[in-house]
Design an enzyme around this catalytic site. Sequence first.
Site, PDB file in Angstrom:
ATOM      1  N   PHE A 267       0.841  -1.196   0.000  1.00  0.00           N
ATOM      2  CA  PHE A 267       0.000   0.000   0.000  1.00  0.00           C
ATOM      3  C   PHE A 267       0.882   1.254   0.000  1.00  0.00           C
ATOM      4  O   PHE A 267       1.936   1.270   0.637  1.00  0.00           O
ATOM      5  CB  PHE A 267      -0.921  -0.009   1.225  1.00  0.00           C
ATOM      6  CG  PHE A 267      -1.981   1.042   1.178  1.00  0.00           C
ATOM      7  CD1 PHE A 267      -3.079   0.896   0.342  1.00  0.00           C
ATOM      8  CD2 PHE A 267      -1.875   2.193   1.948  1.00  0.00           C
ATOM      9  CE1 PHE A 267      -4.059   1.874   0.284  1.00  0.00           C
ATOM     10  CE2 PHE A 267      -2.850   3.171   1.891  1.00  0.00           C
ATOM     11  CZ  PHE A 267      -3.947   3.015   1.056  1.00  0.00           C
TER      12      PHE A 267
ATOM     13  N   ARG B 126     -12.165  -3.918  -7.429  1.00  0.00           N
ATOM     14  CA  ARG B 126     -11.975  -4.679  -6.194  1.00  0.00           C
ATOM     15  C   ARG B 126     -13.321  -4.946  -5.534  1.00  0.00           C
ATOM     16  O   ARG B 126     -14.090  -4.031  -5.268  1.00  0.00           O
ATOM     17  CB  ARG B 126     -11.044  -3.915  -5.257  1.00  0.00           C
ATOM     18  CG  ARG B 126     -10.416  -4.770  -4.183  1.00  0.00           C
ATOM     19  CD  ARG B 126      -9.354  -4.019  -3.408  1.00  0.00           C
ATOM     20  NE  ARG B 126      -9.902  -2.881  -2.701  1.00  0.00           N
ATOM     21  CZ  ARG B 126      -9.230  -2.156  -1.816  1.00  0.00           C
ATOM     22  NH1 ARG B 126      -7.954  -2.438  -1.581  1.00  0.00           N
ATOM     23  NH2 ARG B 126      -9.772  -1.127  -1.209  1.00  0.00           N
TER      24      ARG B 126
ATOM     25  N   TYR C 220     -11.301   0.718  10.540  1.00  0.00           N
ATOM     26  CA  TYR C 220     -12.513   1.179   9.847  1.00  0.00           C
ATOM     27  C   TYR C 220     -12.918   0.277   8.697  1.00  0.00           C
ATOM     28  O   TYR C 220     -13.899   0.553   8.014  1.00  0.00           O
ATOM     29  CB  TYR C 220     -12.355   2.617   9.349  1.00  0.00           C
ATOM     30  CG  TYR C 220     -11.056   2.932   8.649  1.00  0.00           C
ATOM     31  CD1 TYR C 220     -10.819   2.527   7.348  1.00  0.00           C
ATOM     32  CD2 TYR C 220     -10.059   3.651   9.312  1.00  0.00           C
ATOM     33  CE1 TYR C 220      -9.620   2.814   6.717  1.00  0.00           C
ATOM     34  CE2 TYR C 220      -8.862   3.949   8.685  1.00  0.00           C
ATOM     35  CZ  TYR C 220      -8.648   3.526   7.383  1.00  0.00           C
ATOM     36  OH  TYR C 220      -7.465   3.813   6.762  1.00  0.00           O
ATOM     37  N   LYS C 221     -12.203  -0.817   8.483  1.00  0.00           N
ATOM     38  CA  LYS C 221     -12.574  -1.773   7.429  1.00  0.00           C
ATOM     39  C   LYS C 221     -13.465  -2.854   8.052  1.00  0.00           C
ATOM     40  O   LYS C 221     -14.632  -2.624   8.318  1.00  0.00           O
ATOM     41  CB  LYS C 221     -11.322  -2.348   6.777  1.00  0.00           C
ATOM     42  CG  LYS C 221     -10.398  -1.295   6.140  1.00  0.00           C
ATOM     43  CD  LYS C 221      -9.217  -1.950   5.464  1.00  0.00           C
ATOM     44  CE  LYS C 221      -8.153  -0.940   5.045  1.00  0.00           C
ATOM     45  NZ  LYS C 221      -8.634   0.047   4.082  1.00  0.00           N
TER      46      LYS C 221
ATOM     47  N   ASP D  30       1.584  -5.349   8.355  1.00  0.00           N
ATOM     48  CA  ASP D  30       0.441  -4.482   8.105  1.00  0.00           C
ATOM     49  C   ASP D  30      -0.785  -5.383   8.019  1.00  0.00           C
ATOM     50  O   ASP D  30      -0.906  -6.203   7.101  1.00  0.00           O
ATOM     51  CB  ASP D  30       0.650  -3.717   6.791  1.00  0.00           C
ATOM     52  CG  ASP D  30      -0.494  -2.772   6.462  1.00  0.00           C
ATOM     53  OD1 ASP D  30      -1.629  -3.017   6.909  1.00  0.00           O
ATOM     54  OD2 ASP D  30      -0.260  -1.793   5.721  1.00  0.00           O
TER      55      ASP D  30
END
Length: 415
Positions: free
Chosen positions: A136, A387, A238-239, A213
């Site tokens: 990322f 995605r 928050y995912k 991560d």
Amino acid sequence: MSTDPTAVFDDEARALDAADPLAAHRDAFVGAESSLVYFDGNSLGRPPRATAERLAEFVTTEWGGRLIRGWDESWMELPFRIGDRLGRLALGAAAGQTVIGDSTTVLLYKLLRAALTERSTADPQRVEIVVGRDDFPTDRYLVEGIAAERGARIVWVEVDTARGVDADLLRAAVGPRTAVVLLSHVSYRSGFLADARTLTRIAHDAGALVLWDLCHSAGSVPVDLDGWAVDLAVGCTYKYLNGGPGAPAFAYVAARHHATLTQPIQGWMGAADVFAMGPEYRPAEGMRRFLSGTPPVLAMLAMQDTLDLIEDAGIAAIRNKSVALTDFALRVSDGILSPLGVTVASPRDPAERGGHVTLSHPAMRAVTVRLWKDDVIPDYRDPGGLRIGLAPLSTSFAETLTGLRAVAEAVRAES
């Protein structure tokens, strides 16, 4: 009798939803009852219905009623209390090693910088940071910045964008000059699920520390940080943890490193005596030393409702549902999208796949725009990747099928 050759997927979706032991949890989320198809739970999870009541109660009772007394009564310990619960339910981490606070970027900076300093101080030849070329952006940007600050060298691991860093690639990248390895447990682009136990061992065999991560795995994929002998980890909330926009991240530091790692952002909340206001900084014992400023109390409340759901469902059942959802999505894609030229840019083997799949086609950027207008919400990742993020607690098989049929219609329109 239907002449639609894909009608078999309707029967399959109904059967899978009927047999789904987690189906009732879908009702716990705001908006799950609507016709909107949400394929972006791996970017921002739906809010639990209970969160509205929790936040209102906090504002009126704790904040409004207790005011500044709230810090002494509970708020000072909240980052550790929630962190320990998250560690127990979703991270395989014993108490005293996980804390909530700061953004993912800030926590990654703290732990990466601390690991580099510790390793290079112990062995001055260890000046290399190993990182995947397709990690990322914030991970890669941080590595570049820290390397420039500390005079370190970056070792880039070149990866297939439909996969991620595997054992062979990592063995070729580490050596006697490696200080720290930064790895993604689930690749943000492809959904590739790394073999964390094996990769951690490879890093340790080279004498390096490893920082994981966990942003795309926490709450969706079982994690065993203690069992894997992981040194450090950071992930967002928050995912799949449904903490809300900008919810603070979590940091894990194995207890064996608490006394030897010095975090680089020395703030008052990480001091040994927070309210001594002393003339010099002395780090606290344990995980408090990895805090810097005042904890974002209001922002860390929402994730507790998802932790309740995870505790009720169990992370193993959540993973089973995740695998079933992505398997179904791939079967549907093969049936209705492959004939349109759409290819799969994610691992087929569920043992190597996290909670999302990426579908590739040259028109996917325009397809995404069209889908958003029609209340089908995936996200787009270059090059040409759509995605599909499937949150096990809030996504149904019927919703998945409806969304993929809309993808097929949009691909036809944009081609």
